[in-house]
Design a protein around this motif. Structure first.
Motif: not given
Length: 393
Positions: A355-379
């Motif tokens: 419900t804290d929009k700023g916190h939700a956005e921060s969580l989302g930004m870090m989630a996006r960073e976490t997922i960056k290595p999960f590429t088709s090239e790596r697989l």
């Protein structure tokens, strides 16, 4: 040109009983086929001995795209029940095994060379499922003919001398496989799925997502959580509704279930029906990721659902369960939250964090960073490395 080097044809079979282009396992099969096709394309450039791959997909039903790099062979014996369906297909494809140098199976079939444990371990699933059923139902499941067949097939397959490698899509499943079966841990490999980070991206919130929120009547300052998954019981929709009910958040439900009406009634009984939006099955769920502030999937048991990767790639923090392989990439309070699948107070608390929009956005930004290595090239590279090991042993 092969520079005069002799060629050796390696015959490889990939086994998937029912091939649906939209399925999670099928997307992995598509990645495997792409990797193998790439290996075929690159091999002629090598100066060493050539190892060309002849790839066949063994299946009951093929709905894939035609590709000159491989072909499909339909094995569709008569079936009259679940056990007959599984046993009949297994026996039909086993007759072809001797024609191939490598058999990569996505079904529990003894005698394959590589098994991809996309469904996890059946015994573990039944143990988790027993938590949401009565004692009598749990006992019936344990003694059910179909479940006993699956567990027996799993044991035979994992402990078969011809098995050279197991592909798991989470560390959780690898630990279960090594714990439940007499198998060498060194042949069990964790290879995470990939996600299309161009299709699923944070920009979805600026376009399609706003349209969805407006259509559903979700105010800009309201909190909207997204649930994506079919088979609501296993995915944890009942717990999600209980958790949503004690918050002010909206819930968007994408997916199908034969008992959808039961869950709609649960939402009415909990007094949150006006905040729960059932959207049914969608051919393209990307716009719904754009409409949400966070993603929730407190699944009873799931090796590692692709929807978690899609949500994180879309810039959404994730709430999931400790019995989900996806929890192993969640850092509490940083890119999401996880807890026991039935811990309603903790689930509600996690929802309220969004419900804290700023916190939700921060969580989302870090989630996006976490997922960056999960590429088709790596697989692809991981698959090629594994195939190379198998081909050279």
């Amino acid at each position: 040109m092969n520079n005069g080097a002799p060629e050796f044809m390696i015959k490889l079979a990939i086994v998937r009983q029912k091939y649906r282009p939209d399925g999670g396992a099928e997307r992995f099969v598509a990645s495997a086929l792409s990797a193998l096709s790439q290996q075929n394309a690159e091999q002629p450039q090598q100066k060493a001995e050539q190892q060309q791959l002849d790839i066949t997909v063994l299946t009951r039903q093929w709905q894939g795209i035609k590709n000159p790099s491989f072909h499909a062979e339909v094995c569709n014996p008569f079936k009259w029940g679940r056990v007959s369906r599984e046993r009949g297909f297994a026996r039909a494809v086993q007759k072809h095994f001797s024609s191939f140098d490598i058999v990569q199976s996505h079904e529990r079939i003894p005698g394959c060379t590589i098994y991809r444990a996309g469904d996890g371990v059946h015994k573990c699933w039944l143990e988790h499922r027993s938590r949401i059923t009565s004692e009598a139902q749990a006992k019936r499941m344990k003694n059910d003919r179909f479940h006993r067949y699956v567990m027996d097939a799993e044991k035979q397959m994992f402990e078969h001398p011809k098995l050279k490698a197991v592909i798991c899509n989470s560390q959780m499943v690898k630990e279960e496989v090594c714990r439940e079966f007499a198998i060498k841990p060194e042949i069990v490999h964790v290879i995470y799925n990939s996600v299309n980070q161009e299709k699923f991206n944070p920009a979805l919130k600026q376009a399609e997502g706003l349209v969805v929120r407006e259509a559903l009547g979700i105010e800009a300052d309201a909190t909207a959580m997204l649930f994506v998954g079919s088979g609501f019981e296993r995915k944890g929709l009942a717990a999600t509704l209980e958790a949503i009910a004690v918050t002010k958040a909206h819930l968007i439900v994408v997916g199908k279930d034969k008992q959808e009406e039961k869950y709609q009634q649960q939402a009415r009984d909990l007094g949150c029906a006006e905040r729960v939006h059932f959207m049914g099955m969608q051919s393209d769920s990307s716009r719904f990721y754009g409409a949400a502030d966070g993603f929730i999937l407190p699944t009873i048991y799931d090796p590692f659902p692709n929807v978690i990767l899609e949500a994180m790639a879309s810039g959404l923090g994730v709430i999931t369960s400790s019995s989900c392989g996806g929890a192993e990439i969640i850092e509490e309070g940083c890119n999401g939250y996880f807890c026991d699948a039935l811990d309603i107070p903790t689930l509600s608390s996690a929802i309220n964090a969004f419900t804290d929009k700023g916190h939700a956005e921060s969580l989302g930004m870090m989630a996006r960073e976490t997922i960056k290595p999960f590429t088709s090239e790596r697989l692809t590279n991981q698959l090629l490395s594994l195939y190379s090991q198998i081909l050279n042993t």
